[in-house]
Design a protein around this motif. Structure first.
Motif, PDB file in Angstrom:
ATOM      1  N   VAL A 185       5.915  -2.311   7.012  1.00 45.25           N
ATOM      2  CA  VAL A 185       5.320  -1.484   8.071  1.00 45.25           C
ATOM      3  C   VAL A 185       4.476  -2.302   9.044  1.00 45.25           C
ATOM      4  CG1 VAL A 185       5.372   0.630   6.707  1.00 45.25           C
ATOM      5  CG2 VAL A 185       3.348  -0.860   6.588  1.00 45.25           C
ATOM      6  N   GLY A 243       0.843  -1.185   0.000  1.00 48.35           N
ATOM      7  CA  GLY A 243       0.000   0.000   0.000  1.00 48.35           C
ATOM      8  C   GLY A 243       0.881   1.238   0.000  1.00 48.35           C
ATOM      9  N   ALA A 244       0.233   2.397  -0.033  1.00 50.49           N
ATOM     10  CA  ALA A 244       0.987   3.656  -0.075  1.00 50.49           C
ATOM     11  C   ALA A 244       1.920   3.803   1.126  1.00 50.49           C
ATOM     12  CB  ALA A 244       0.022   4.836  -0.143  1.00 50.49           C
ATOM     13  N   LEU A 245       1.535   3.237   2.274  1.00 51.50           N
ATOM     14  CA  LEU A 245       2.346   3.387   3.490  1.00 51.50           C
ATOM     15  C   LEU A 245       3.463   2.354   3.593  1.00 51.50           C
ATOM     16  CD1 LEU A 245      -0.420   4.168   6.151  1.00 51.50           C
ATOM     17  CD2 LEU A 245       1.066   5.779   4.943  1.00 51.50           C
ATOM     18  N   ASP A 282      -4.755  -0.218   7.977  1.00 57.00           N
ATOM     19  CA  ASP A 282      -4.749   0.839   6.967  1.00 57.00           C
ATOM     20  C   ASP A 282      -3.365   0.931   6.337  1.00 57.00           C
ATOM     21  OD1 ASP A 282      -5.033   3.112   5.466  1.00 57.00           O
ATOM     22  OD2 ASP A 282      -5.067   4.496   7.175  1.00 57.00           O
ATOM     23  N   LEU A 283      -3.295   0.695   5.036  1.00 58.51           N
ATOM     24  CA  LEU A 283      -2.022   0.832   4.324  1.00 58.51           C
ATOM     25  C   LEU A 283      -1.986   2.120   3.501  1.00 58.51           C
ATOM     26  CD1 LEU A 283      -1.278  -2.826   3.142  1.00 58.51           C
ATOM     27  CD2 LEU A 283      -0.231  -1.566   5.036  1.00 58.51           C
ATOM     28  N   GLY A 284      -2.832   3.090   3.850  1.00 64.10           N
ATOM     29  CA  GLY A 284      -2.820   4.377   3.164  1.00 64.10           C
ATOM     30  C   GLY A 284      -3.885   4.435   2.096  1.00 64.10           C
ATOM     31  N   ASP A 285      -3.590   3.875   0.932  1.00 65.85           N
ATOM     32  CA  ASP A 285      -4.567   3.873  -0.161  1.00 65.85           C
ATOM     33  C   ASP A 285      -5.347   2.569  -0.226  1.00 65.85           C
ATOM     34  OD1 ASP A 285      -2.367   2.351  -0.825  1.00 65.85           O
ATOM     35  OD2 ASP A 285      -2.420   2.878  -2.951  1.00 65.85           O
ATOM     36  N   ARG A 286      -5.205   1.743   0.821  1.00 63.43           N
ATOM     37  CA  ARG A 286      -5.818   0.416   0.766  1.00 63.43           C
ATOM     38  C   ARG A 286      -6.051  -0.060   2.192  1.00 63.43           C
ATOM     39  NH1 ARG A 286      -2.555  -4.188  -2.515  1.00 63.43           N
ATOM     40  NH2 ARG A 286      -4.362  -4.178  -3.885  1.00 63.43           N
TER      41      ARG A 286
END
Length: 293
Positions: free
Chosen positions: A69, A37-39, A149-153
């Protein structure tokens, strides 16, 4: 430790859906999955020792898809959790997610498992690396569901019920239509039922898992190749036959030590000794005809 001790079944991580990569390792034929994901990356299961996890780490870095992460353990068994410390060493105090029962079972049985390995001197080529592994318990636990939460996903962690252990979880990546099933589903062999399995619950647990899928879902098992929903439905049917056969045998008063030989099963009998014993233990008294003394 030489590299060839941990030969790959494949070559590192392969993308099975959008930013979901699976690597399959020869020792235990175990899968490690990355969800990007984004993160950053979520690592799902960490292999069976610190040394084995270092090979996974090498493959993560070679993929070059980002930093780790977070870690998820699908259940407590050592081939899925004993690499936790290696990822903490590499990426700092990343959260390690698991079902609360999985955390408790790893705490209760992890060191005992190392003791068993210690007692079996010289048999296992991986003995020394297992004994050298520091067990790191999950620090992010939940009882029924959690979202990472992985940012965009968003990645959903769901405890569908007891099956392979009492603390199994599955991960759903809704935007990619992927379900990571852990050892509730196995492709390379029939599902394994050890002393901590729940054969009478497992079929109903897979019904919950099936409810999280679509006909197009890519299902990643704990061991073996990715499968589809049809495969999971077939395995659910076989586990259902095992559970119903156990219930029937106990209801007819067949003693547990005769039960495996007294019926036809979907898999070889030697795979079912423990499952049948566990099933008998788990049935309520009302469903067993006790032999007259």
């Amino acid at each position: 430790m030489t590299a060839h001790t941990h030969s790959h079944t494949g070559e590192g991580f392969r993308e099975v859906a959008d930013r979901v990569w699976v690597a399959r390792y020869a020792w235990f034929d175990v899968n490690v999955t990355l969800v990007g994901g984004a993160l950053g990356l979520l690592v799902v299961d960490t292999h069976g020792s610190g040394a084995a996890a270092r090979e996974v780490l090498h493959d993560v870095r070679r993929l070059g898809a980002g930093e780790v992460v977070g870690v998820v353990n699908t259940h407590w068994h050592f081939d899925h959790t004993f690499g936790n410390a290696t990822f903490r060493e590499a990426y700092g105090e990343v959260p390690v997610h698991a079902h609360e029962n999985a955390r408790d079972e790893l705490e209760r049985w992890g060191e005992r498992l190392k003791q068993r390995v210690r007692d079996h001197e010289g048999e296992d080529p991986h003995r020394d690396e297992v004994l050298a592994t520091e067990i790191v318990l999950p620090d992010q636990t939940f009882s029924s569901a959690r979202v990472v939460d992985l940012g965009d996903r968003a990645v959903e962690l769901v405890h569908p019920g007891r099956g392979h252990t009492s603390g199994d979880l599955v991960l759903r990546v809704p935007d990619a239509d992927v379900l990571l099933a852990g050892d509730l589903v196995e492709e390379s062999a029939p599902p394994s039922m050890n002393d901590d399995a729940w054969p009478m619950d497992w079929p109903l647990t897979l019904d919950v898992v099936l409810g999280l899928t679509t006909p197009a879902t890519v299902v990643v098992p704990g061991h073996g190749l990715p499968v589809d929903r049809d495969f999971v439905e077939t395995q659910r049917g076989e586990l259902g036959i095992v559970a119903e056969t156990i219930r029937d045998l106990a209801g007819r008063g067949i003693p547990v030590e005769e039960a495996v030989q007294a019926a036809d099963w979907p898999w070889e009998r030697e795979r079912l000794e423990t499952a049948v014993r566990r099933g008998y233990e788990q049935l309520p008294r009302s469903q067993k005809r006790l032999p007259l003394v």
